[in-house]
Design an enzyme around this catalytic site. Sequence first.
Site, mmCIF file in Angstrom:
data_model
loop_
_atom_site.group_PDB
_atom_site.id
_atom_site.type_symbol
_atom_site.label_atom_id
_atom_site.label_comp_id
_atom_site.label_asym_id
_atom_site.label_seq_id
_atom_site.Cartn_x
_atom_site.Cartn_y
_atom_site.Cartn_z
ATOM 1 N N LEU A 85 19.371 -78.952 24.452
ATOM 2 C CA LEU A 85 18.830 -79.745 23.343
ATOM 3 C C LEU A 85 18.491 -81.192 23.668
ATOM 4 O O LEU A 85 17.862 -81.867 22.859
ATOM 5 C CB LEU A 85 19.807 -79.706 22.158
ATOM 6 C CG LEU A 85 20.055 -78.310 21.582
ATOM 7 C CD1 LEU A 85 20.995 -78.386 20.388
ATOM 8 C CD2 LEU A 85 18.752 -77.634 21.188
ATOM 9 N N ASN A 102 11.366 -74.454 30.491
ATOM 10 C CA ASN A 102 12.063 -74.394 29.205
ATOM 11 C C ASN A 102 11.605 -73.163 28.422
ATOM 12 O O ASN A 102 10.511 -72.647 28.648
ATOM 13 C CB ASN A 102 11.736 -75.652 28.392
ATOM 14 C CG ASN A 102 12.488 -75.715 27.078
ATOM 15 O OD1 ASN A 102 13.683 -75.409 27.016
ATOM 16 N ND2 ASN A 102 11.797 -76.093 26.010
ATOM 17 N N HIS A 104 11.060 -72.027 24.376
ATOM 18 C CA HIS A 104 11.039 -72.481 22.988
ATOM 19 C C HIS A 104 10.917 -71.249 22.098
ATOM 20 O O HIS A 104 10.074 -70.390 22.360
ATOM 21 C CB HIS A 104 9.866 -73.434 22.761
ATOM 22 C CG HIS A 104 9.890 -74.041 21.395
ATOM 23 N ND1 HIS A 104 10.744 -75.076 21.061
ATOM 24 C CD2 HIS A 104 9.205 -73.726 20.280
ATOM 25 C CE1 HIS A 104 10.564 -75.377 19.777
ATOM 26 N NE2 HIS A 104 9.649 -74.582 19.280
HETATM 27 C C1 GRF Z 1 17.360 -69.758 21.974
HETATM 28 O O1 GRF Z 1 16.682 -69.206 20.880
HETATM 29 C C2 GRF Z 1 16.476 -70.697 22.731
HETATM 30 O O2 GRF Z 1 15.136 -70.330 22.763
HETATM 31 C C3 GRF Z 1 16.621 -71.916 21.903
HETATM 32 O O3 GRF Z 1 17.972 -71.970 21.546
HETATM 33 C C4 GRF Z 1 18.489 -70.647 21.503
HETATM 34 C C5 GRF Z 1 19.659 -70.629 22.415
HETATM 35 O O4 GRF Z 1 20.438 -69.494 22.280
HETATM 36 N N1 GRF Z 1 15.925 -73.023 22.294
HETATM 37 P P1 GRF Z 1 21.538 -69.179 23.366
HETATM 38 O O5 GRF Z 1 22.383 -70.433 23.563
HETATM 39 O O6 GRF Z 1 20.845 -68.796 24.639
HETATM 40 O O7 GRF Z 1 22.355 -68.060 22.814
#
Ligand code: GRF
Length: 195
Positions: A85, A102, A104
């Site tokens: 993040l 990355n 998204h």
């Molecule tokens: C995923 O949907 C990713 O694309 C996003 O945050 C979520 C992370 O999920 N940006 P996790 O931590 O991999 O379970």
Amino acid sequence: MTRIALFASGSGSNAENIVRYFSGHEDISVPLIISNKRDAYVHERADRLGIPSFTFSKAEFDEGSAIIDMLRSYDIDYIVLAGFLLKVSQSLLDTYPGRIINIHPALLPKFGGKGMYGGRVHQAVVEAGEKESGITIHYIDENYDEGDIIFQVTCEVLPEDTPEDVAQKVHALEYAHFPRVIEAVVKGEDLSKFG
Ligand code: GRF
């Protein structure tokens, strides 16, 4: 051997999926996980998977040098952000040009930018009455969610879908495609053939 570091801020289900995909791979390994949250569940997953994971503060991410030192000490070639993040610092971008990827959880350029992460993205997709969503895998540059797109795939959004329903569909796409797209990028394969 190409060595990938994963950056994750939360649960880390994508990170785990990527680690499992490359476990025993002959050309690609994942020797390191880095987070900005000490209590993120990704550390428990890392422990279970037997992969070292470390936490750096936002200030350290902004400044960059401690993280770059660690990446160098692990001979890291690529960085994959899997639910990470924080903004990536300029020093990291300069150290890994074109080598930071990355994911998204929507179809960029729609539903991207500052504040558009996690459940907020799916909420916005549902509120906008979108008929489809999906995932975007892209290179990172100075701006949020604006680097060159590597791969996108869509899923249907039904009128009765809740943000949680959309999240589930998007997660399924992430698990199915993210590791193989990373593999193709690292191997320099032609991504136009990817369906
Ligand atoms: C995923 O949907 C990713 O694309 C996003 O945050 C979520 C992370 O999920 N940006 P996790 O931590 O991999 O379970």
